[in-house]
Motif scaffolding. Structure first.
Motif, PDB file in Angstrom:
ATOM      1  N   LYS A  16     -55.056  -2.327   5.606  1.00 34.97           N
ATOM      2  CA  LYS A  16     -54.522  -1.932   6.912  1.00 34.97           C
ATOM      3  C   LYS A  16     -53.468  -2.941   7.344  1.00 34.97           C
ATOM      4  O   LYS A  16     -53.588  -4.140   7.069  1.00 34.97           O
ATOM      5  CB  LYS A  16     -55.642  -1.888   7.963  1.00 34.97           C
ATOM      6  CG  LYS A  16     -56.714  -0.863   7.677  1.00 34.97           C
ATOM      7  CD  LYS A  16     -56.239   0.504   8.015  1.00 34.97           C
ATOM      8  CE  LYS A  16     -57.385   1.502   7.874  1.00 34.97           C
ATOM      9  NZ  LYS A  16     -56.975   2.839   8.194  1.00 34.97           N
ATOM     10  N   PRO A  17     -52.438  -2.480   8.014  1.00 34.51           N
ATOM     11  CA  PRO A  17     -51.363  -3.377   8.462  1.00 34.51           C
ATOM     12  C   PRO A  17     -51.867  -4.488   9.385  1.00 34.51           C
ATOM     13  O   PRO A  17     -52.739  -4.272  10.211  1.00 34.51           O
ATOM     14  CB  PRO A  17     -50.420  -2.449   9.228  1.00 34.51           C
ATOM     15  CG  PRO A  17     -50.785  -1.077   8.806  1.00 34.51           C
ATOM     16  CD  PRO A  17     -52.228  -1.105   8.420  1.00 34.51           C
ATOM     17  N   GLY A  18     -51.319  -5.670   9.188  1.00 40.13           N
ATOM     18  CA  GLY A  18     -51.628  -6.785  10.077  1.00 40.13           C
ATOM     19  C   GLY A  18     -52.952  -7.473   9.804  1.00 40.13           C
ATOM     20  O   GLY A  18     -53.348  -8.372  10.535  1.00 40.13           O
ATOM     21  N   ILE A  19     -53.677  -7.058   8.745  1.00 44.74           N
ATOM     22  CA  ILE A  19     -54.965  -7.679   8.433  1.00 44.74           C
ATOM     23  C   ILE A  19     -54.879  -8.330   7.052  1.00 44.74           C
ATOM     24  O   ILE A  19     -54.461  -7.698   6.088  1.00 44.74           O
ATOM     25  CB  ILE A  19     -56.107  -6.636   8.442  1.00 44.74           C
ATOM     26  CG1 ILE A  19     -56.209  -5.967   9.814  1.00 44.74           C
ATOM     27  CG2 ILE A  19     -57.428  -7.294   8.056  1.00 44.74           C
ATOM     28  CD1 ILE A  19     -57.190  -4.816   9.859  1.00 44.74           C
ATOM     29  N   LYS A  20     -55.274  -9.585   6.978  1.00 40.64           N
ATOM     30  CA  LYS A  20     -55.321 -10.296   5.697  1.00 40.64           C
ATOM     31  C   LYS A  20     -56.770 -10.265   5.223  1.00 40.64           C
ATOM     32  O   LYS A  20     -57.665 -10.751   5.903  1.00 40.64           O
ATOM     33  CB  LYS A  20     -54.837 -11.739   5.863  1.00 40.64           C
ATOM     34  CG  LYS A  20     -54.738 -12.489   4.543  1.00 40.64           C
ATOM     35  CD  LYS A  20     -54.259 -13.913   4.750  1.00 40.64           C
ATOM     36  CE  LYS A  20     -52.759 -13.976   4.634  1.00 40.64           C
ATOM     37  NZ  LYS A  20     -52.279 -15.370   4.464  1.00 40.64           N
TER      38      LYS A  20
END
Length: 126
Positions: A16-20
């Motif tokens: 998911k975008p923005g999650i490392k």
């Protein structure tokens, strides 16, 4: 169904975008494919999809940070980059890695659209 020690089993992950996603690998695995989730394409305020969007899949491993595994691009009229990439990447049990998406494209319009894209990874466990 039991798996023999030399058989491979399916592996997948959604970035998911923005999650490392940082984790220690429990079972060795291979990433074979990265694909932009078509339904995660950005759209304007009227709900019309914007057909140009770019995101990059990166990995951190040990002291190597921000290694680009692939650049994914979704645009109907250009064939320079594709919304999917074939990969041949192995991670072994015990390694600590981080998988994530990032914007690394210099085009500011495209650069701001990556946040709305989701990447699906698939492969197999060893």
């Amino acid at each position: 169904m039991s798996l023999k020690s030399k058989e491979k089993s399916f592996w997948s992950m959604v970035i998911k975008p923005g999650i490392k996603y940082t984790f220690t690998v429990e079972h060795s695995f291979h990433i074979s494919k990265a694909v932009i989730d078509y339904t995660s394409r950005p759209h304007d305020s009227c709900g019309i999809y914007i057909h140009s969007a770019m995101t990059s899949l990166l990995v951190d491993h040990g002291d190597q940070q921000g290694i680009t595994l692939c650049n994914l691009h979704m645009q109907d009229n250009k064939k320079v980059l594709k919304p999917e990439a074939d990969l041949d990447v192995y991670f072994m049990a015990g390694q600590t890695i981080a998988l994530y998406s990032a914007k690394i494209h210099p085009d500011e319009v495209t650069n701001n659209l990556y946040k709305e894209l989701t990447i699906h990874l698939s492969g197999y466990q060893l």
